[in-house]
Design an enzyme around this catalytic site. Structure first.
Site, PDB file in Angstrom:
ATOM      1  N   ASP A  13      34.332  39.043  -2.477  1.00 11.35           N
ATOM      2  CA  ASP A  13      35.219  39.373  -1.063  1.00 11.35           C
ATOM      3  C   ASP A  13      33.602  39.707  -0.602  1.00 11.35           C
ATOM      4  OD1 ASP A  13      35.844  39.434   1.332  1.00 11.35           O
ATOM      5  OD2 ASP A  13      37.062  41.276   0.018  1.00 11.35           O
ATOM      6  N   HIS A  43      41.080  28.865  -0.072  1.00 11.98           N
ATOM      7  CA  HIS A  43      41.267  29.204   1.026  1.00 11.98           C
ATOM      8  C   HIS A  43      42.856  28.796   1.514  1.00 11.98           C
ATOM      9  CE1 HIS A  43      37.136  31.426   0.442  1.00 11.98           C
ATOM     10  NE2 HIS A  43      36.819  30.469  -0.044  1.00 11.98           N
TER      11      HIS A  43
END
Length: 55
Positions: A13, A43
């Site tokens: 991230d 995702h």
């Protein structure tokens, strides 16, 4: 036509999703594209109230 490109070179991230969300809310782009997704990247995208899983 202007174009914004967000590139991340690290793993994990980096905050790219938050940056894209900010740009989308402010710039109101007509087209949004995602490329270079690896085999382990999971995702999801929500559009018109429907959620789509990407792999």
């Amino acid at each position: 036509m202007t174009c914004s490109v967000l590139v991340g070179g690290g793993w994990g991230d980096e905050g790219k999703g938050k940056c894209i969300t900010y740009l989308c809310h402010n710039d109101k782009p007509n087209i949004i594209a995602r490329a270079g997704v690896g085999p382990n990247a999971g995702h999801s995208v929500e559009f018109n109230g429907e959620k789509y899983g990407l792999r």
